[in-house]
Write a protein that holds these residues in place. Structure first.
Motif, PDB file in Angstrom:
ATOM      1  N   GLU A 195       7.195   0.928   7.063  1.00 47.11           N
ATOM      2  CA  GLU A 195       7.508   1.874   7.966  1.00 47.11           C
ATOM      3  C   GLU A 195       8.600   0.702   8.805  1.00 47.11           C
ATOM      4  O   GLU A 195       8.343  -0.162   9.303  1.00 47.11           O
ATOM      5  CB  GLU A 195       6.456   2.080   9.227  1.00 47.11           C
TER       6      GLU A 195
ATOM      7  N   PHE B 176       3.646  -2.905   7.048  1.00 45.24           N
ATOM      8  CA  PHE B 176       3.095  -2.608   5.938  1.00 45.24           C
ATOM      9  C   PHE B 176       1.784  -3.177   5.773  1.00 45.24           C
ATOM     10  O   PHE B 176       1.100  -4.020   6.523  1.00 45.24           O
ATOM     11  CB  PHE B 176       3.926  -3.127   4.869  1.00 45.24           C
TER      12      PHE B 176
ATOM     13  N   GLY C 215       0.775  -1.269  -0.022  1.00 44.93           N
ATOM     14  CA  GLY C 215       0.116  -0.035  -0.047  1.00 44.93           C
ATOM     15  C   GLY C 215       0.888   1.366   0.099  1.00 44.93           C
ATOM     16  O   GLY C 215       0.588   2.290  -0.637  1.00 44.93           O
ATOM     17  N   ARG C 216       1.969   1.199   0.625  1.00 44.81           N
ATOM     18  CA  ARG C 216       2.850   2.640   0.949  1.00 44.81           C
ATOM     19  C   ARG C 216       4.115   1.913   1.101  1.00 44.81           C
ATOM     20  O   ARG C 216       4.427   0.925   1.636  1.00 44.81           O
ATOM     21  CB  ARG C 216       2.240   3.318   1.776  1.00 44.81           C
ATOM     22  N   GLU C 217       5.025   2.999   1.437  1.00 38.29           N
ATOM     23  CA  GLU C 217       6.494   2.417   1.653  1.00 38.29           C
ATOM     24  C   GLU C 217       6.532   1.867   3.022  1.00 38.29           C
ATOM     25  O   GLU C 217       5.745   2.540   4.030  1.00 38.29           O
ATOM     26  CB  GLU C 217       7.512   3.605   1.768  1.00 38.29           C
TER      27      GLU C 217
ATOM     28  N   TRP D 239      -8.156  -4.395   1.356  1.00 38.69           N
ATOM     29  CA  TRP D 239      -6.952  -4.098   2.147  1.00 38.69           C
ATOM     30  C   TRP D 239      -6.556  -5.117   3.142  1.00 38.69           C
ATOM     31  O   TRP D 239      -7.513  -5.228   4.103  1.00 38.69           O
ATOM     32  CB  TRP D 239      -7.025  -2.766   2.799  1.00 38.69           C
TER      33      TRP D 239
END
Length: 75
Positions: A25, A38, A21-23, A59
């Motif tokens: 953490e 993630f 979904g995004r970089e 998701w």
């Protein structure tokens, strides 16, 4: 594309293949062990007439990978 395996119960697991979904953490515990958190998005492809289009996206959130597993993750 990412392949995530989520432990379900003592001897079962689920494989989820989708897009990050995004970089992730990336954090380090006080002990120095790395952790990465993630989420994964999975979109169904549906056929409408002669074309394939993206359908509903699901998701899966809150995956946490630690230590050596980070290097082995298929991200």
């Amino acid at each position: 594309m990412v392949e995530a395996i989520k432990q379900v119960g003592e001897n079962m697991s689920t494989v989820i293949i989708g897009n990050v979904g995004r970089e992730p953490e990336l954090k380090f515990l006080p002990s120095g062990v790395a952790t990465a958190k993630f989420s994964v998005a999975v979109s169904k492809r549906v056929k409408q007439g002669d074309q394939w289009v993206d359908g509903e996206t699901t998701w899966y959130r809150g995956f946490i990978v630690t230590g050596k597993q980070i290097g082995r993750a298929h991200v």
